[in-house]
Scaffold this motif. Structure first.
Motif, PDB file in Angstrom:
ATOM      1  N   THR A 387       0.861  -1.188   0.000  1.00 57.89           N
ATOM      2  CA  THR A 387       0.000   0.000   0.000  1.00 57.89           C
ATOM      3  C   THR A 387       0.895   1.237   0.000  1.00 57.89           C
ATOM      4  OG1 THR A 387      -0.176   0.179   2.417  1.00 57.89           O
ATOM      5  CG2 THR A 387      -1.820  -1.192   1.276  1.00 57.89           C
ATOM      6  N   ILE A 388       0.432   2.268  -0.703  1.00 60.61           N
ATOM      7  CA  ILE A 388       1.181   3.521  -0.794  1.00 60.61           C
ATOM      8  C   ILE A 388       0.234   4.679  -0.550  1.00 60.61           C
ATOM      9  CG2 ILE A 388       2.587   5.022  -2.245  1.00 60.61           C
ATOM     10  CD1 ILE A 388       3.371   2.540  -3.876  1.00 60.61           C
ATOM     11  N   ASP A 389       0.550   5.474   0.451  1.00 62.91           N
ATOM     12  CA  ASP A 389      -0.153   6.730   0.728  1.00 62.91           C
ATOM     13  C   ASP A 389       0.721   7.838   0.155  1.00 62.91           C
ATOM     14  OD1 ASP A 389      -1.231   9.058   1.786  1.00 62.91           O
ATOM     15  OD2 ASP A 389      -1.641   8.184   3.749  1.00 62.91           O
ATOM     16  N   SER A 390       0.251   8.476  -0.919  1.00 66.04           N
ATOM     17  CA  SER A 390       1.071   9.424  -1.671  1.00 66.04           C
ATOM     18  C   SER A 390       0.466  10.822  -1.624  1.00 66.04           C
ATOM     19  CB  SER A 390       1.201   8.952  -3.124  1.00 66.04           C
ATOM     20  OG  SER A 390       1.742   9.966  -3.936  1.00 66.04           O
ATOM     21  N   ARG A 391       1.302  11.816  -1.288  1.00 71.15           N
ATOM     22  CA  ARG A 391       0.915  13.226  -1.328  1.00 71.15           C
ATOM     23  C   ARG A 391       1.808  13.945  -2.334  1.00 71.15           C
ATOM     24  NH1 ARG A 391      -1.479  15.371   3.578  1.00 71.15           N
ATOM     25  NH2 ARG A 391      -1.815  13.735   5.135  1.00 71.15           N
ATOM     26  N   ALA A 392       1.187  14.626  -3.276  1.00 73.12           N
ATOM     27  CA  ALA A 392       1.936  15.358  -4.303  1.00 73.12           C
ATOM     28  C   ALA A 392       1.639  16.841  -4.189  1.00 73.12           C
ATOM     29  CB  ALA A 392       1.569  14.845  -5.690  1.00 73.12           C
ATOM     30  N   ASP A 393       2.693  17.635  -4.032  1.00 71.77           N
ATOM     31  CA  ASP A 393       2.570  19.081  -3.864  1.00 71.77           C
ATOM     32  C   ASP A 393       3.140  19.777  -5.092  1.00 71.77           C
ATOM     33  OD1 ASP A 393       2.474  21.705  -3.077  1.00 71.77           O
ATOM     34  OD2 ASP A 393       3.505  21.398  -1.162  1.00 71.77           O
ATOM     35  N   ARG A 394       2.288  20.483  -5.810  1.00 73.38           N
ATOM     36  CA  ARG A 394       2.723  21.227  -6.995  1.00 73.38           C
ATOM     37  C   ARG A 394       3.062  22.682  -6.677  1.00 73.38           C
ATOM     38  NH1 ARG A 394       1.634  18.863 -11.981  1.00 73.38           N
ATOM     39  NH2 ARG A 394       0.605  16.817 -11.845  1.00 73.38           N
ATOM     40  N   GLY A 395       3.004  23.041  -5.405  1.00 70.44           N
ATOM     41  CA  GLY A 395       3.379  24.396  -5.010  1.00 70.44           C
ATOM     42  C   GLY A 395       2.231  25.370  -4.978  1.00 70.44           C
ATOM     43  N   TYR A 396       1.031  24.900  -5.269  1.00 69.31           N
ATOM     44  CA  TYR A 396      -0.151  25.767  -5.199  1.00 69.31           C
ATOM     45  C   TYR A 396      -1.346  24.892  -4.829  1.00 69.31           C
ATOM     46  CZ  TYR A 396      -0.593  23.806  -9.916  1.00 69.31           C
ATOM     47  OH  TYR A 396      -0.651  22.949 -10.990  1.00 69.31           O
ATOM     48  N   GLY A 397      -2.241  25.426  -4.035  1.00 70.54           N
ATOM     49  CA  GLY A 397      -3.410  24.670  -3.609  1.00 70.54           C
ATOM     50  C   GLY A 397      -3.047  23.572  -2.621  1.00 70.54           C
ATOM     51  N   ARG A 398      -4.025  22.748  -2.298  1.00 70.73           N
ATOM     52  CA  ARG A 398      -3.801  21.643  -1.378  1.00 70.73           C
ATOM     53  C   ARG A 398      -3.049  20.526  -2.083  1.00 70.73           C
ATOM     54  NH1 ARG A 398      -9.122  19.524   1.377  1.00 70.73           N
ATOM     55  NH2 ARG A 398      -7.535  18.121   2.259  1.00 70.73           N
ATOM     56  N   PRO A 399      -2.144  19.840  -1.370  1.00 70.93           N
ATOM     57  CA  PRO A 399      -1.478  18.674  -1.974  1.00 70.93           C
ATOM     58  C   PRO A 399      -2.507  17.615  -2.356  1.00 70.93           C
ATOM     59  CG  PRO A 399      -0.341  19.364   0.021  1.00 70.93           C
ATOM     60  CD  PRO A 399      -1.616  20.144  -0.036  1.00 70.93           C
ATOM     61  N   LEU A 400      -2.269  16.947  -3.456  1.00 69.80           N
ATOM     62  CA  LEU A 400      -3.146  15.883  -3.916  1.00 69.80           C
ATOM     63  C   LEU A 400      -2.725  14.588  -3.238  1.00 69.80           C
ATOM     64  CD1 LEU A 400      -5.387  14.971  -5.912  1.00 69.80           C
ATOM     65  CD2 LEU A 400      -3.550  14.484  -7.552  1.00 69.80           C
ATOM     66  N   ARG A 401      -3.687  13.949  -2.555  1.00 74.34           N
ATOM     67  CA  ARG A 401      -3.380  12.736  -1.816  1.00 74.34           C
ATOM     68  C   ARG A 401      -4.130  11.558  -2.426  1.00 74.34           C
ATOM     69  NH1 ARG A 401      -4.302  11.830   4.732  1.00 74.34           N
ATOM     70  NH2 ARG A 401      -3.225   9.818   4.892  1.00 74.34           N
ATOM     71  N   VAL A 402      -3.401  10.478  -2.680  1.00 74.09           N
ATOM     72  CA  VAL A 402      -4.009   9.279  -3.246  1.00 74.09           C
ATOM     73  C   VAL A 402      -3.543   8.065  -2.460  1.00 74.09           C
ATOM     74  CG1 VAL A 402      -4.099  10.314  -5.541  1.00 74.09           C
ATOM     75  CG2 VAL A 402      -2.148   8.870  -4.930  1.00 74.09           C
ATOM     76  N   PHE A 403      -4.322   6.986  -2.557  1.00 73.96           N
ATOM     77  CA  PHE A 403      -3.994   5.737  -1.865  1.00 73.96           C
ATOM     78  C   PHE A 403      -3.961   4.621  -2.894  1.00 73.96           C
ATOM     79  CE2 PHE A 403      -4.905   1.931   0.726  1.00 73.96           C
ATOM     80  CZ  PHE A 403      -3.993   2.110   1.757  1.00 73.96           C
ATOM     81  N   CYS A 404      -2.889   3.836  -2.873  1.00 70.50           N
ATOM     82  CA  CYS A 404      -2.672   2.812  -3.890  1.00 70.50           C
ATOM     83  C   CYS A 404      -2.460   1.448  -3.228  1.00 70.50           C
ATOM     84  CB  CYS A 404      -1.453   3.135  -4.741  1.00 70.50           C
ATOM     85  SG  CYS A 404      -1.405   4.830  -5.362  1.00 70.50           S
ATOM     86  N   VAL A 405      -3.051   0.419  -3.806  1.00 67.06           N
ATOM     87  CA  VAL A 405      -2.882  -0.955  -3.335  1.00 67.06           C
ATOM     88  C   VAL A 405      -2.405  -1.802  -4.506  1.00 67.06           C
ATOM     89  CG1 VAL A 405      -3.949  -2.942  -2.222  1.00 67.06           C
ATOM     90  CG2 VAL A 405      -4.801  -0.632  -1.739  1.00 67.06           C
ATOM     91  N   SER A 406      -1.306  -2.538  -4.314  1.00 65.19           N
ATOM     92  CA  SER A 406      -0.768  -3.388  -5.366  1.00 65.19           C
ATOM     93  C   SER A 406      -0.629  -4.820  -4.860  1.00 65.19           C
ATOM     94  CB  SER A 406       0.603  -2.873  -5.834  1.00 65.19           C
ATOM     95  OG  SER A 406       1.100  -3.663  -6.882  1.00 65.19           O
ATOM     96  N   VAL A 407      -1.241  -5.747  -5.593  1.00 67.13           N
ATOM     97  CA  VAL A 407      -1.178  -7.172  -5.269  1.00 67.13           C
ATOM     98  C   VAL A 407      -0.189  -7.821  -6.231  1.00 67.13           C
ATOM     99  CG1 VAL A 407      -2.489  -9.319  -5.075  1.00 67.13           C
ATOM    100  CG2 VAL A 407      -3.587  -7.129  -4.532  1.00 67.13           C
ATOM    101  N   PRO A 408       0.831  -8.539  -5.725  1.00 67.29           N
ATOM    102  CA  PRO A 408       1.858  -9.093  -6.624  1.00 67.29           C
ATOM    103  C   PRO A 408       1.330 -10.207  -7.503  1.00 67.29           C
ATOM    104  CG  PRO A 408       2.197  -9.888  -4.393  1.00 67.29           C
ATOM    105  CD  PRO A 408       1.114  -8.851  -4.307  1.00 67.29           C
ATOM    106  N   PHE A 409       2.083 -10.487  -8.540  1.00 70.12           N
ATOM    107  CA  PHE A 409       1.711 -11.500  -9.526  1.00 70.12           C
ATOM    108  C   PHE A 409       1.511 -12.865  -8.878  1.00 70.12           C
ATOM    109  CE2 PHE A 409       2.769 -14.552 -12.938  1.00 70.12           C
ATOM    110  CZ  PHE A 409       1.903 -14.125 -13.933  1.00 70.12           C
ATOM    111  N   SER A 410       2.341 -13.191  -7.898  1.00 70.19           N
ATOM    112  CA  SER A 410       2.287 -14.507  -7.245  1.00 70.19           C
ATOM    113  C   SER A 410       1.682 -14.420  -5.847  1.00 70.19           C
ATOM    114  CB  SER A 410       3.691 -15.115  -7.176  1.00 70.19           C
ATOM    115  OG  SER A 410       4.585 -14.228  -6.523  1.00 70.19           O
ATOM    116  N   ALA A 411       0.668 -13.576  -5.672  1.00 75.37           N
ATOM    117  CA  ALA A 411       0.071 -13.353  -4.349  1.00 75.37           C
ATOM    118  C   ALA A 411      -0.648 -14.595  -3.837  1.00 75.37           C
ATOM    119  CB  ALA A 411      -0.905 -12.192  -4.420  1.00 75.37           C
ATOM    120  N   CYS A 412      -0.612 -14.793  -2.534  1.00 74.71           N
ATOM    121  CA  CYS A 412      -1.408 -15.845  -1.908  1.00 74.71           C
ATOM    122  C   CYS A 412      -2.833 -15.325  -1.680  1.00 74.71           C
ATOM    123  CB  CYS A 412      -0.783 -16.281  -0.591  1.00 74.71           C
ATOM    124  SG  CYS A 412      -0.795 -15.025   0.719  1.00 74.71           S
ATOM    125  N   ALA A 413      -3.740 -16.227  -1.405  1.00 73.91           N
ATOM    126  CA  ALA A 413      -5.144 -15.847  -1.238  1.00 73.91           C
ATOM    127  C   ALA A 413      -5.333 -14.907  -0.049  1.00 73.91           C
ATOM    128  CB  ALA A 413      -6.005 -17.100  -1.070  1.00 73.91           C
TER     129      ALA A 413
END
Length: 466
Positions: A387-413
């Protein structure tokens, strides 16, 4: 060539795709521009290389947005971060990959731009001239399409391949080796020997930061004594060379002293299935010669006559002190590789349910400052979801915050189930996140949820093989 000769010759050919991306540029005078490949094209035609029966040229094709979403979390969508040129550059690599697995060619060279090895898993914009990672897209495409698992990527660009490292840092089935100019002296300031991969993929990342000013002799010492033994021991099913050429002695962005023949000899030794162009900005004095030499080496042709006009062997004498430093570093990294299964990982990464790390990422082209909180599930059965909690600041306005989930190719159930729970929980906390993404490589599913519209969508485009 007669029809009867074609089957015997076909699997001995080298495939070439040439795509200069006339309609993509950061600026008209930027080092990363179409002229990078035009002089190469002239050189290849002048030498009559395309008339050789051992080389066959392909027309490029596009990847789908789903092929990209399988690798990247593009904010807010894939279409926001890529142009048609990006789709073609990545698509050219996958086309050559298909051609290798279909038995049409033995290996290939994707002479394409835009480059990609600085593009990380999360993409808020362009950094290091890169928006999406061509080699990473190729790896996940080949896994899904052709069922391979173990891949080795050797990055020979003067700049550390930080994007490729980021994407595969927790993947035990991808060996990533990068030799580059010391990050203390050049962008992106990373790629040190202590960066060795995450707890589930320890020593699958190896970095060789080279002191500025070294030439072919030390370059090949690293190749012969570290790169080749490790790759052989790893036993990959597919080998990729991120073929950056800005280690050349005339390159304006680097301070190394490699030659075209040095690159060709490296290509011959590594014998990659596919070379994908990355950097290299000496448009007239390096690229035509280096690209020609690499292509000839891949095709098994004589490259001994390829020499740059400014190449005088007497000028390339490596400092004994720097050579000794590199030799010590090679011994250290080889020891890390050989003892990787004997290491107490808890002493390095700690114990618990998750391994966490904070990352500060700067987008030098788009002037974005990103802060990430990455968590990796420590699972005894698979590499674990991320999981990745990402905040991106372009120098104006509120930082853009997104949440990402990545399941690997060989993931278990179990990890797959936990990952979807994390995705749903983040959707419920949409006051925190503008977008929530799910990237399930085990089922080839990519989802995204947008807070403002309360809308979920699936990545557009057909999946691999459809």
């Amino acid at each position: 060539m007669s029809t009867g000769e074609e089957p015997a010759l076909r699997n001995k050919r080298t495939g070439l795709i040439f795509f200069p991306a006339f309609d993509w540029a950061i600026s008209p005078t930027h080092p990363e521009r179409e002229e990078r490949l035009l002089y190469t094209r002239d050189q290849i035609f002048e030498e009559g290389v395309l008339d050789l029966p051992s080389i066959i040229e392909y027309a490029p094709r596009l990847v789908t947005t789903h092929d990209i979403a399988r690798v990247h979390f593009c904010v807010p969508r894939v279409q926001s971060q890529v142009t048609e040129a990006h789709l073609i550059a990545a698509g050219s690599a996958t086309l050559l990959g298909d051609s290798i697995f279909n038995g049409e060619i033995k290996n290939g060279f994707a002479l394409v731009r835009p480059p990609g090895h600085h593009a990380m898993r999360v993409v808020h914009g362009n950094r290091g001239f890169c928006n999406i990672n061509n080699e990473a897209i190729l790896v996940e495409y080949l896994r899904r399409r052709h069922g391979i698992r173990r891949v080795a990527i050797v990055d020979s660009d003067v700049h550390h391949g930080d994007g490729t490292q980021d994407i595969f840092y927790h993947d035990p089935d991808v060996l990533f080796i990068s030799f580059h100019q010391d990050g203390r002296t050049i962008y992106p300031g990373t790629g040190f020997t202590t960066e060795l991969g995450g707890p589930g993929a320890y020593a699958r990342t190896l970095n060789i930061p080279l002191p500025p000013g070294l030439g072919d002799e030390t370059f090949h010492y690293v190749v012969d004594n570290l790169v080749l033994p490790v790759v052989k021991d790893f036993q990959p099913e597919f080998i990729i060379n991120s073929a950056g050429q800005d280690n050349h002695f005339t390159d304006p962005l680097g301070s190394m002293r490699f030659t075209a023949r040095g690159y060709a000899e490296f290509t011959r030794k590594l014998n990659p299935h596919l070379a994908v162009l990355e950097g290299g900005y000496a448009i007239e004095t390096a690229l035509p010669y280096v690209n020609l030499a690499i292509l000839l080496a891949l095709a098994g042709q004589d490259y001994s006559y390829v020499r740059e006009p400014e190449n005088w062997p007497s000028q390339f004498q490596d400092s004994p002190e720097r050579v000794a430093r590199v030799q010590r570093m090679v011994e250290q990294l080889l020891s890390v590789w050989e003892t990787r299964d004997q290491v107490d990982l808890e002493k390095i990464f700690g114990a618990g349910t998750f391994y966490q790390r904070r990352k500060q990422i700067y987008y030098d082209t788009d002037y974005i400052e990103e802060e990430q909180q990455e968590k990796v599930r420590l699972c005894p059965s698979c590499p674990g979801y991320i999981t990745i909690d990402s905040r991106a600041d372009r120098g104006y306005g509120r930082p853009l915050r997104v949440f990402c989930v990545s399941v690997p190719f060989s993931a278990c159930a179990a990890c797959q189930g936990e990952a979807y729970e994390a995705y749903e929980q983040a959707k419920e906390k949409m006051s925190h996140f503008a977008y929530v993404y799910m990237q399930d490589k085990s089922t080839d599913t990519c989802l995204a949820f947008e807070r403002e519209k309360g809308q979920e969508w699936v990545s557009e485009g057909p999946k691999a093989g459809e």
